[in-house]
Design a protein around this motif. Structure first.
Motif, PDB file in Angstrom:
ATOM      1  N   ASP A  75      -8.214   1.724   5.679  1.00 58.22           N
ATOM      2  CA  ASP A  75      -7.868   0.351   6.027  1.00 58.22           C
ATOM      3  C   ASP A  75      -6.424   0.000   5.748  1.00 58.22           C
ATOM      4  N   GLY A  76      -5.668   0.911   5.109  1.00 62.51           N
ATOM      5  CA  GLY A  76      -4.257   0.627   4.886  1.00 62.51           C
ATOM      6  C   GLY A  76      -3.789   0.951   3.478  1.00 62.51           C
ATOM      7  N   LEU A  77      -2.652   0.400   3.134  1.00 59.40           N
ATOM      8  CA  LEU A  77      -1.979   0.688   1.871  1.00 59.40           C
ATOM      9  C   LEU A  77      -2.743   0.087   0.697  1.00 59.40           C
ATOM     10  N   ILE A  78      -2.966   0.901  -0.347  1.00 56.93           N
ATOM     11  CA  ILE A  78      -3.669   0.394  -1.528  1.00 56.93           C
ATOM     12  C   ILE A  78      -2.870   0.545  -2.813  1.00 56.93           C
ATOM     13  N   GLY A  79      -1.850   1.433  -2.842  1.00 54.66           N
ATOM     14  CA  GLY A  79      -1.163   1.629  -4.106  1.00 54.66           C
ATOM     15  C   GLY A  79       0.063   2.515  -4.007  1.00 54.66           C
ATOM     16  N   HIS A  80       0.569   2.875  -5.174  1.00 54.03           N
ATOM     17  CA  HIS A  80       1.820   3.612  -5.309  1.00 54.03           C
ATOM     18  C   HIS A  80       1.710   4.511  -6.526  1.00 54.03           C
ATOM     19  N   CYS A  81       2.220   5.741  -6.446  1.00 45.39           N
ATOM     20  CA  CYS A  81       2.153   6.682  -7.566  1.00 45.39           C
ATOM     21  C   CYS A  81       3.543   7.253  -7.855  1.00 45.39           C
ATOM     22  N   VAL A  82       3.803   7.529  -9.129  1.00 47.13           N
ATOM     23  CA  VAL A  82       5.062   8.137  -9.568  1.00 47.13           C
ATOM     24  C   VAL A  82       4.740   9.289 -10.502  1.00 47.13           C
ATOM     25  N   ALA A  83       5.367  10.442 -10.286  1.00 44.75           N
ATOM     26  CA  ALA A  83       5.149  11.615 -11.133  1.00 44.75           C
ATOM     27  C   ALA A  83       6.488  12.115 -11.663  1.00 44.75           C
ATOM     28  N   GLY A  84       6.656  12.087 -13.006  1.00 43.87           N
ATOM     29  CA  GLY A  84       7.832  12.705 -13.616  1.00 43.87           C
ATOM     30  C   GLY A  84       7.676  14.214 -13.603  1.00 43.87           C
ATOM     31  N   ALA A  85       8.802  14.942 -13.518  1.00 41.78           N
ATOM     32  CA  ALA A  85       8.694  16.387 -13.316  1.00 41.78           C
ATOM     33  C   ALA A  85       9.850  17.142 -13.962  1.00 41.78           C
ATOM     34  N   LEU A  86       9.543  18.389 -14.332  1.00 43.41           N
ATOM     35  CA  LEU A  86      10.519  19.342 -14.846  1.00 43.41           C
ATOM     36  C   LEU A  86      10.449  20.617 -14.001  1.00 43.41           C
ATOM     37  N   PRO A  87      11.595  21.299 -13.812  1.00 46.19           N
ATOM     38  CA  PRO A  87      11.541  22.561 -13.062  1.00 46.19           C
ATOM     39  C   PRO A  87      10.801  23.626 -13.853  1.00 46.19           C
ATOM     40  N   ASP A  88      10.079  24.476 -13.148  1.00 48.58           N
ATOM     41  CA  ASP A  88       9.351  25.575 -13.780  1.00 48.58           C
ATOM     42  C   ASP A  88       9.521  26.816 -12.912  1.00 48.58           C
ATOM     43  N   PRO A  89      10.345  27.778 -13.361  1.00 42.70           N
ATOM     44  CA  PRO A  89      10.597  28.970 -12.531  1.00 42.70           C
ATOM     45  C   PRO A  89       9.345  29.799 -12.282  1.00 42.70           C
ATOM     46  N   ARG A  90       8.302  29.642 -13.116  1.00 42.61           N
ATOM     47  CA  ARG A  90       7.076  30.418 -12.904  1.00 42.61           C
ATOM     48  C   ARG A  90       6.409  30.035 -11.586  1.00 42.61           C
ATOM     49  N   ILE A  91       6.503  28.751 -11.220  1.00 47.86           N
ATOM     50  CA  ILE A  91       5.913  28.308  -9.962  1.00 47.86           C
ATOM     51  C   ILE A  91       6.637  28.953  -8.792  1.00 47.86           C
ATOM     52  N   ARG A  92       7.967  28.931  -8.826  1.00 51.96           N
ATOM     53  CA  ARG A  92       8.752  29.508  -7.738  1.00 51.96           C
ATOM     54  C   ARG A  92       8.479  31.000  -7.608  1.00 51.96           C
TER      55      ARG A  92
ATOM     56  N   GLY B 185      17.827  18.889 -13.980  1.00 56.26           N
ATOM     57  CA  GLY B 185      16.510  19.366 -14.353  1.00 56.26           C
ATOM     58  C   GLY B 185      15.510  18.299 -14.723  1.00 56.26           C
ATOM     59  N   VAL B 186      15.843  17.036 -14.484  1.00 54.69           N
ATOM     60  CA  VAL B 186      14.922  15.919 -14.739  1.00 54.69           C
ATOM     61  C   VAL B 186      14.677  15.219 -13.408  1.00 54.69           C
ATOM     62  N   ALA B 187      13.407  15.052 -13.030  1.00 51.66           N
ATOM     63  CA  ALA B 187      13.124  14.552 -11.688  1.00 51.66           C
ATOM     64  C   ALA B 187      11.882  13.684 -11.692  1.00 51.66           C
ATOM     65  N   PHE B 188      11.704  12.976 -10.591  1.00 50.83           N
ATOM     66  CA  PHE B 188      10.438  12.298 -10.338  1.00 50.83           C
ATOM     67  C   PHE B 188      10.243  12.185  -8.838  1.00 50.83           C
ATOM     68  N   GLY B 189       8.988  12.094  -8.441  1.00 52.54           N
ATOM     69  CA  GLY B 189       8.638  11.896  -7.041  1.00 52.54           C
ATOM     70  C   GLY B 189       7.677  10.730  -6.920  1.00 52.54           C
ATOM     71  N   THR B 190       7.681  10.078  -5.783  1.00 53.25           N
ATOM     72  CA  THR B 190       6.820   8.923  -5.578  1.00 53.25           C
ATOM     73  C   THR B 190       6.039   9.070  -4.277  1.00 53.25           C
ATOM     74  N   THR B 191       4.866   8.442  -4.243  1.00 51.69           N
ATOM     75  CA  THR B 191       4.056   8.424  -3.025  1.00 51.69           C
ATOM     76  C   THR B 191       3.462   7.041  -2.829  1.00 51.69           C
ATOM     77  N   TRP B 192       3.155   6.725  -1.575  1.00 50.26           N
ATOM     78  CA  TRP B 192       2.294   5.599  -1.230  1.00 50.26           C
ATOM     79  C   TRP B 192       0.865   6.124  -1.142  1.00 50.26           C
ATOM     80  N   MET B 193      -0.089   5.300  -1.526  1.00 45.92           N
ATOM     81  CA  MET B 193      -1.499   5.685  -1.485  1.00 45.92           C
ATOM     82  C   MET B 193      -2.238   4.778  -0.513  1.00 45.92           C
ATOM     83  N   TYR B 194      -3.088   5.372   0.328  1.00 46.47           N
ATOM     84  CA  TYR B 194      -3.770   4.653   1.403  1.00 46.47           C
ATOM     85  C   TYR B 194      -5.266   4.964   1.404  1.00 46.47           C
ATOM     86  N   ASP B 195      -6.025   4.111   2.083  1.00 43.72           N
ATOM     87  CA  ASP B 195      -7.341   4.486   2.578  1.00 43.72           C
ATOM     88  C   ASP B 195      -7.347   4.224   4.079  1.00 43.72           C
TER      89      ASP B 195
END
Length: 259
Positions: free
Chosen positions: A234-251, A222-232
């Motif tokens: 012209d190419g790659l500009i950054g990186h993002c990380v989001a910590g996350a918890l499950p939420d049954p209300r969303i499902r 029940g403990v998670a994180f996801g990551t992304t690359w960020m672009y414009d």
């Protein structure tokens, strides 16, 4: 489109377009990142310094009420600045963040590994649909739940604060939160809410469009994180990380929307 916030003295007053899709009484996570970015920007923009890292801690649900954004510079060095941001609703801190800014300088001639160049269709070549009440536009490069990493183009379509320019720093700050639905979704949709997001930038985005590509999800017990690359464009500009918890209300909500 209506601006996300208007000024009332020291306060930023959210407009209805800043509300969360989960509740009309709660601010959208998209705009939480914008508030921290706005605070960092108003601490004292300096063209010699580049925002390197910004973290948004979503400590509470942010109500749709006038908000006070306070900043404190915790380090003011020759090459490094650090800023703390606190967002208050009345006497309660509902959101906090921090940022590190680094002085721009000559870049070393070295060759660390980097991802392959992003080879995706330009945003204008992808059909866009109505955004409804949202203040940003999403153009999907591939469909949700398709095999492989999720990819999207995003752009803000409204002023963040009425009468103020939408800066490159704000454009990036607003889109960082999309890391959660992009990287923490599976074939059955999104089952996680994010508790924070951290964005790293090597440079500011150029132009309106910002691209995100999922770089993966990891979770256990029940403990998670996801990551992304960020672009414009012209190419790659950054990186993002989001910590996350499950939420049954969303499902459950996603199940109801499919019916």
């Amino acid at each position: 489109m209506q601006a996300s916030f208007t000024r009332d003295g020291e306060f930023l007053v959210p407009s209805p377009v800043a509300a969360s899709p989960w509740s009309d009484e709660m601010l959208n996570g998209h705009h939480m990142g914008g508030l921290i970015g706005w605070g960092v920007q108003h601490d004292g923009a300096d063209p010699e310094f580049q925002l390197s890292r910004m973290t948004v801690d979503m400590v509470r649900a942010v109500p749709m009420v006038p908000l006070l954004v306070e900043t404190r510079r915790t380090r003011d060095g020759r090459r490094l600045r650090a800023v703390d941001v606190s967002v208050r609703a009345g006497d309660i801190e509902v959101l906090r963040g921090s940022a590190v800014l680094l002085r721009r300088s000559e870049h070393p001639d070295s060759g660390p590994w980097t991802p392959e160049p992003w080879d995706v269709p330009a945003p204008e070549s992808i059909e866009g649909g109505p955004t409804g009440p949202m203040t940003w536009e999403v153009r999907r490069i591939n469909e949700w739940g398709a095999p492989g990493p999720g990819r999207v183009w995003l752009r803000e379509t409204a002023d963040f604060v009425a009468g103020e320019p939408l800066t490159p720093l704000l454009r990036a700050s607003l889109m960082a939160d999309f890391t959660n639905p992009l990287s923490n979704s599976g074939p059955d949709g999104l089952a996680f809410i994010n508790t924070d997001v951290t964005m790293y930038l090597a440079r500011d985005p150029r132009g309106e469009w910002i691209g995100l590509e999922s770089a993966g999800h990891l979770g256990a017990d029940g403990v998670a994180f996801g990551t992304t690359w960020m672009y414009d464009r012209d190419g790659l500009i950054g990186h993002c990380v989001a910590g996350a918890l499950p939420d049954p209300r969303i499902r459950e909500r996603m199940r109801e929307e499919r019916r």
